[in-house]
Motif scaffolding. Structure first.
Motif, PDB file in Angstrom:
ATOM      1  N   LEU A 107     -35.395 -11.735 -10.006  1.00  8.84           N
ATOM      2  CA  LEU A 107     -36.689 -11.694 -10.093  1.00  8.84           C
ATOM      3  C   LEU A 107     -37.518 -10.710  -8.986  1.00  8.84           C
ATOM      4  O   LEU A 107     -38.363  -9.971  -9.143  1.00  8.84           O
ATOM      5  CB  LEU A 107     -37.415 -13.185  -9.726  1.00  8.84           C
ATOM      6  CG  LEU A 107     -37.336 -14.261 -11.170  1.00  8.84           C
ATOM      7  CD1 LEU A 107     -37.743 -15.483 -10.432  1.00  8.84           C
ATOM      8  CD2 LEU A 107     -37.905 -13.645 -12.113  1.00  8.84           C
ATOM      9  N   LEU A 108     -36.701 -10.798  -7.761  1.00  5.78           N
ATOM     10  CA  LEU A 108     -37.416  -9.922  -6.776  1.00  5.78           C
ATOM     11  C   LEU A 108     -36.906  -8.414  -7.145  1.00  5.78           C
ATOM     12  O   LEU A 108     -37.744  -7.508  -6.484  1.00  5.78           O
ATOM     13  CB  LEU A 108     -36.610 -10.319  -5.437  1.00  5.78           C
ATOM     14  CG  LEU A 108     -37.141 -11.685  -4.760  1.00  5.78           C
ATOM     15  CD1 LEU A 108     -36.544 -11.970  -3.608  1.00  5.78           C
ATOM     16  CD2 LEU A 108     -38.657 -11.482  -4.414  1.00  5.78           C
ATOM     17  N   VAL A 109     -36.040  -8.057  -7.774  1.00  8.84           N
ATOM     18  CA  VAL A 109     -35.540  -6.670  -8.123  1.00  8.84           C
ATOM     19  C   VAL A 109     -36.662  -6.361  -9.215  1.00  8.84           C
ATOM     20  O   VAL A 109     -36.738  -4.998  -9.307  1.00  8.84           O
ATOM     21  CB  VAL A 109     -34.241  -6.672  -8.353  1.00  8.84           C
ATOM     22  CG1 VAL A 109     -33.815  -5.259  -9.125  1.00  8.84           C
ATOM     23  CG2 VAL A 109     -33.131  -7.015  -7.244  1.00  8.84           C
ATOM     24  N   LEU A 110     -37.276  -7.210  -9.935  1.00  6.35           N
ATOM     25  CA  LEU A 110     -38.136  -6.785 -11.396  1.00  6.35           C
ATOM     26  C   LEU A 110     -38.963  -5.638 -10.841  1.00  6.35           C
ATOM     27  O   LEU A 110     -39.095  -4.564 -11.467  1.00  6.35           O
ATOM     28  CB  LEU A 110     -38.936  -7.795 -11.649  1.00  6.35           C
ATOM     29  CG  LEU A 110     -39.486  -7.895 -12.922  1.00  6.35           C
ATOM     30  CD1 LEU A 110     -38.488  -7.621 -14.017  1.00  6.35           C
ATOM     31  CD2 LEU A 110     -40.497  -8.918 -13.197  1.00  6.35           C
ATOM     32  N   PRO A 111     -39.874  -5.600  -9.687  1.00  8.99           N
ATOM     33  CA  PRO A 111     -40.801  -4.234  -9.407  1.00  8.99           C
ATOM     34  C   PRO A 111     -39.844  -3.079  -9.387  1.00  8.99           C
ATOM     35  O   PRO A 111     -40.732  -1.895  -9.858  1.00  8.99           O
ATOM     36  CB  PRO A 111     -41.318  -4.613  -8.325  1.00  8.99           C
ATOM     37  CG  PRO A 111     -41.136  -5.928  -8.023  1.00  8.99           C
ATOM     38  CD  PRO A 111     -39.872  -6.471  -8.697  1.00  8.99           C
ATOM     39  N   TRP A 112     -38.661  -2.953  -9.290  1.00  8.10           N
ATOM     40  CA  TRP A 112     -37.807  -1.843  -9.334  1.00  8.10           C
ATOM     41  C   TRP A 112     -37.394  -1.775 -10.630  1.00  8.10           C
ATOM     42  O   TRP A 112     -37.251  -0.145 -11.051  1.00  8.10           O
ATOM     43  CB  TRP A 112     -36.682  -1.970  -8.254  1.00  8.10           C
ATOM     44  CG  TRP A 112     -35.953  -0.748  -8.046  1.00  8.10           C
ATOM     45  CD1 TRP A 112     -36.526   0.667  -8.153  1.00  8.10           C
ATOM     46  CD2 TRP A 112     -34.667  -0.490  -7.402  1.00  8.10           C
ATOM     47  NE1 TRP A 112     -35.248   1.424  -7.587  1.00  8.10           N
ATOM     48  CE2 TRP A 112     -34.231   0.586  -7.028  1.00  8.10           C
ATOM     49  CE3 TRP A 112     -33.825  -1.576  -6.864  1.00  8.10           C
ATOM     50  CZ2 TRP A 112     -33.288   1.016  -6.518  1.00  8.10           C
ATOM     51  CZ3 TRP A 112     -32.470  -1.307  -6.342  1.00  8.10           C
ATOM     52  CH2 TRP A 112     -32.336   0.008  -6.130  1.00  8.10           C
ATOM     53  N   ALA A 113     -37.137  -2.534 -11.442  1.00  3.00           N
ATOM     54  CA  ALA A 113     -36.607  -2.186 -12.701  1.00  3.00           C
ATOM     55  C   ALA A 113     -37.600  -1.956 -13.649  1.00  3.00           C
ATOM     56  O   ALA A 113     -37.172  -1.297 -14.630  1.00  3.00           O
ATOM     57  CB  ALA A 113     -36.189  -3.418 -13.268  1.00  3.00           C
ATOM     58  N   VAL A 114     -38.677  -2.182 -13.599  1.00  5.83           N
ATOM     59  CA  VAL A 114     -39.894  -1.490 -14.213  1.00  5.83           C
ATOM     60  C   VAL A 114     -40.235  -0.190 -13.855  1.00  5.83           C
ATOM     61  O   VAL A 114     -40.615  -0.024 -12.775  1.00  5.83           O
ATOM     62  CB  VAL A 114     -41.041  -2.561 -14.403  1.00  5.83           C
ATOM     63  CG1 VAL A 114     -42.261  -2.093 -15.319  1.00  5.83           C
ATOM     64  CG2 VAL A 114     -40.530  -3.668 -14.857  1.00  5.83           C
ATOM     65  N   PRO A 115     -40.438   0.752 -14.859  1.00 10.04           N
ATOM     66  CA  PRO A 115     -40.992   2.197 -14.290  1.00 10.04           C
ATOM     67  C   PRO A 115     -42.149   2.157 -13.689  1.00 10.04           C
ATOM     68  O   PRO A 115     -43.079   1.253 -14.178  1.00 10.04           O
ATOM     69  CB  PRO A 115     -40.969   2.978 -15.734  1.00 10.04           C
ATOM     70  CG  PRO A 115     -40.275   2.179 -16.540  1.00 10.04           C
ATOM     71  CD  PRO A 115     -40.099   0.935 -16.224  1.00 10.04           C
TER      72      PRO A 115
ATOM     73  N   THR B 285     -46.010  -0.138 -14.161  1.00  9.42           N
ATOM     74  CA  THR B 285     -46.703  -1.159 -13.230  1.00  9.42           C
ATOM     75  C   THR B 285     -48.016  -0.695 -12.788  1.00  9.42           C
ATOM     76  O   THR B 285     -48.673  -1.598 -12.611  1.00  9.42           O
ATOM     77  CB  THR B 285     -45.600  -1.661 -12.213  1.00  9.42           C
ATOM     78  OG1 THR B 285     -45.177  -0.396 -11.551  1.00  9.42           O
ATOM     79  CG2 THR B 285     -44.567  -2.341 -12.663  1.00  9.42           C
TER      80      THR B 285
ATOM     81  N   TRP C  51     -45.387  -3.228  -3.174  1.00 13.64           N
ATOM     82  CA  TRP C  51     -45.045  -4.264  -4.241  1.00 13.64           C
ATOM     83  C   TRP C  51     -43.867  -3.252  -4.746  1.00 13.64           C
ATOM     84  O   TRP C  51     -42.880  -3.941  -5.115  1.00 13.64           O
ATOM     85  CB  TRP C  51     -46.025  -4.466  -5.133  1.00 13.64           C
ATOM     86  CG  TRP C  51     -45.780  -5.344  -6.180  1.00 13.64           C
ATOM     87  CD1 TRP C  51     -45.727  -6.701  -6.366  1.00 13.64           C
ATOM     88  CD2 TRP C  51     -45.053  -5.002  -7.338  1.00 13.64           C
ATOM     89  NE1 TRP C  51     -45.127  -7.256  -7.395  1.00 13.64           N
ATOM     90  CE2 TRP C  51     -44.932  -6.124  -8.171  1.00 13.64           C
ATOM     91  CE3 TRP C  51     -45.072  -3.630  -8.163  1.00 13.64           C
ATOM     92  CZ2 TRP C  51     -44.521  -6.192  -9.749  1.00 13.64           C
ATOM     93  CZ3 TRP C  51     -44.577  -3.890  -9.450  1.00 13.64           C
ATOM     94  CH2 TRP C  51     -44.418  -5.044 -10.031  1.00 13.64           C
TER      95      TRP C  51
ATOM     96  N   PHE D  68     -36.065  -1.951  -3.245  1.00 13.20           N
ATOM     97  CA  PHE D  68     -34.944  -1.030  -2.881  1.00 13.20           C
ATOM     98  C   PHE D  68     -34.620  -1.288  -1.465  1.00 13.20           C
ATOM     99  O   PHE D  68     -33.563  -1.562  -1.290  1.00 13.20           O
ATOM    100  CB  PHE D  68     -35.457   0.276  -3.047  1.00 13.20           C
ATOM    101  CG  PHE D  68     -34.508   1.408  -2.201  1.00 13.20           C
ATOM    102  CD1 PHE D  68     -33.576   1.796  -2.878  1.00 13.20           C
ATOM    103  CD2 PHE D  68     -35.271   1.920  -1.169  1.00 13.20           C
ATOM    104  CE1 PHE D  68     -32.492   2.771  -2.217  1.00 13.20           C
ATOM    105  CE2 PHE D  68     -34.052   2.706  -0.594  1.00 13.20           C
ATOM    106  CZ  PHE D  68     -32.858   3.173  -0.950  1.00 13.20           C
TER     107      PHE D  68
END
Lengths: 302, 334
Positions: free
Chosen positions: B147-155, B159, B204, B209
């Motif tokens: 879940l915490l990596v999610l912001p990195w996964a979405v371009p 976001t 956010w 990273f």
């Protein structure tokens, strides 16, 4: 990644003497309070990470363009109308095609061109080596503002504005040096004894590279390719400037077209954003284990 | 943008090269270098054509008064030749100490400096905190991590639009604040809150990273160090201070440098969050872009001059950073 677990690094709030007076705790136990606090912090952080994305998904289900102001009303009229509209009546598939052409082109050129250089700078010392490394490092710091004006002039002289090739070339300015760096890091982790064995058996450096090291370096090449892919996919500035006709927009540009000065079709935008984000995020999760290993392998072993 | 962390192996390498006799060394040396140059050639050519040439051309443009009105252009079938003039260093002088230099350059410069420092500090602080939490034996660790990596996964460009919906006046954030009886700032209109929002969104986006990199660093610290220090009676803080932080040093120096470079150059977030509506929240990169492409007539020369200045700032910063690391006998893992 390794699974070593370090128990003692409790968060700032939970620091306490190892043995509180009156009770003796084993080394691998934490107090219930510390555990609860850890969970609480992680839950809040996870919700913070999740919420903006979840909210986007939720808004994409509301058919009105002003629904984002009254999210409560969306519950009554959940529908996939936006998605149907985006897929049928907008340039979504054009954008998909442009994005794929540009991103795959950039990735391919980046990896193919950079591979041998990554090997050379990993294994060989030659006059000019330091200068080359310096150029590779500095190129990674280029603000887009440095190249965008001259690139625009050059591409317009060559009639390459609004062409896929132009955008691919511009993307290569950052992707090529960065692939070379990334692969140097990976080649560094392959034992040099392998090269030596190859040389002893009579292979040239080219032969060693092509027949021994490249096959071993497939994971490294894949990491470089993933990173190029994700970087080119998320590129906004060059794409916004160099792509002019709307059937050649990449996603990063296409998504902006829903908001003009006079009209903002936020519902369609949300739906498009979800359509882009979900495959991108899935791809990221598929490759993230490799990405993370590739990222941290070199940096932490040194 | 670019990511490359690797260990510095420079020194060891020389010792590993095969060592033939001294007579042959010259000959072999020639061969070795010939191979090296051949292998480096593709990147050298690409960099020369795509980076060095445009850079030199851009440098030349900064010495002219090129705008979109006097550069060569083709309208329909008519080709109009360039009419811009060479004006020397006037652009730089104008940017740095011309009239209204403060409003155009220095105010953005200060804000960019603050933005970079604040964002990197937040990225690092929050990233380290979360990495420490995730490095414990904890139920649901993998789920939290995903879940915490999610912001990195979405371009990022996706976001940011999500954030725009949330930050809009009447969006969910202000609704929530109103519900709590708190003031509801105009996030996307008021300068202070624009800046606040920009830092918030960038934080956010950037924490995952740092978190992942630092988690990798934590996991590479030898557990026996903790045992030893515990035997010596170190408390949790001392172990953090004297084992964890030194163990993270090489990762930290690298991710902080990368963080500074990326944040300083962060284009997408501010560009997409505000578009043209926030002259005071623009950092230097987006401001330079605006001069070159966001206004009419487009001021190519000044925009390119900003670009050169920005690159110089980063190069100077990186040189000092590396020198400072060397003085402390630390190595940058780059």
């Amino acid at each position: 990644m390794s699974t070593t677990t370090v128990e003692s690094s409790a968060p700032a709030g939970e620091r306490r003497p190892v043995t509180a007076p009156g009770k003796v705790r084993g080394r691998n136990e934490r107090s219930r309070g510390a555990s609860l606090a850890s969970h609480a912090v992680l839950i809040v952080a996870s919700l913070t990470a999740l919420f903006p994305v979840a909210w986007l998904v939720f808004l994409s289900l509301g058919p009105d363009k002003d629904d984002y102001l009254h999210p409560g009303r969306i519950w009554g009229k959940l529908s996939l109308e936006n998605y149907a509209y985006v897929l049928q009546d907008t340039g979504f598939f054009d954008w998909l095609k442009s994005t794929l052409v540009v991103v795959l082109g950039t990735t391919l050129i980046g990896v193919v061109v950079a591979a041998s250089t990554g090997y050379a700078v990993s294994r060989m010392r030659f006059p000019g080596y330091r200068k080359l490394m310096w150029v590779l490092l500095v190129t990674q710091m280029f603000p887009i503002a440095v190249l965008i004006v001259p690139m625009y002039q050059i591409l317009s002289d060559l009639q390459l504005i609004d062409s896929y090739l132009g955008l691919i070339l511009v993307n290569c300015t950052t992707i090529v040096p960065y692939c070379a760096w990334l692969m140097k890091g990976y080649f560094d982790t392959i034992p040099f004894e392998i090269d030596e064995a190859g040389r002893v058996d009579g292979l040239t450096p080219f032969g060693t590279f092509a027949r021994l090291i490249l096959p071993l370096a497939k994971p490294g090449l894949a990491v470089a390719a993933f990173y190029s892919f994700l970087t080119a996919f998320g590129e906004v500035a060059f794409a916004s400037t160099f792509m002019l006709s709307d059937d050649k927009y990449t996603f990063a540009v296409g998504l902006q077209t829903f908001v003009s000065e006079h009209d903002a079709q936020r519902n369609l935008m949300a739906a498009t954003a979800v359509l882009i984000a979900i495959p991108a995020a899935l791809f990221f999760y598929l490759v993230q284990k490799n990405l993370v290993t590739g990222l941290t392998a070199g940096g932490t072993k040194g | 943008m670019t990511v490359a962390i690797d260990r510095a192996t420079g020194k060891r390498r020389g010792e590993r090269e095969p060592r033939p006799g001294p007579a042959q060394r010259l000959k072999n040396g020639f061969h070795k270098h010939w191979y090296a140059y051949a292998m480096v050639a593709p990147v050298a050519v690409v960099l020369g054509v795509l980076v060095v040439y445009p850079l030199v051309y851009g440098l030349y443009l900064t010495l002219t008064d090129a705008t979109s009105l006097n550069t060569a252009r083709t309208i329909g079938v008519n080709h109009i030749d360039a009419t811009y003039k060479f004006i020397g260093l006037d652009n730089y002088a104008d940017i740095l100490w011309g009239p209204t230099a403060y409003d155009r350059f220095w105010s953005h410069f200060l804000w960019t400096g603050f933005w970079t420092a604040a964002c990197v500090a937040l990225h690092y602080g929050i990233g380290l905190g979360l990495a420490l939490l995730l490095n414990q034996k904890l139920r649901g660790r993998t789920l939290y991590r995903m879940l915490l990596v999610l912001p990195w996964a979405v371009p990022t460009f996706v976001t940011v639009f999500g954030w725009r919906f949330m930050l809009a006046d009447g969006g969910v954030i202000n609704t929530a604040l109103e519900g709590l009886g708190l003031p509801t700032p105009l996030w996307l209109e008021d300068t202070f809150w624009q800046r606040f929002a920009a830092i918030m969104v960038n934080t956010w986006c950037g924490v995952p990273f740092m978190m992942v990199s630092l988690l990798g660093g934590l996991q590479s610290i030898d557990a026996s160090l903790y045992e030893a220090s515990e035997m010596d009676g170190a408390n949790a803080w001392q172990r953090f201070r004297y084992v964890t932080l030194p163990g993270l040093r090489s990762v930290s120096t690298t991710v902080v440098l990368l963080g500074v470079i990326w944040t300083f150059n962060q284009f997408a977030i501010i560009f997409l969050l505000f578009g043209n509506t926030a002259p005071d929240a623009q950092i230097l990169v987006t401001w330079a872009y605006q001069l070159g492409f966001g206004q009419q007539p487009r001021d190519y020369a000044q925009s390119a001059a900003y670009g050169i200045l920005l690159l110089s700032i980063l190069i100077v910063f990186t040189s000092f950073y590396r020198r400072w690391l060397n003085r402390n006998e630390q190595q940058l893992a780059i």
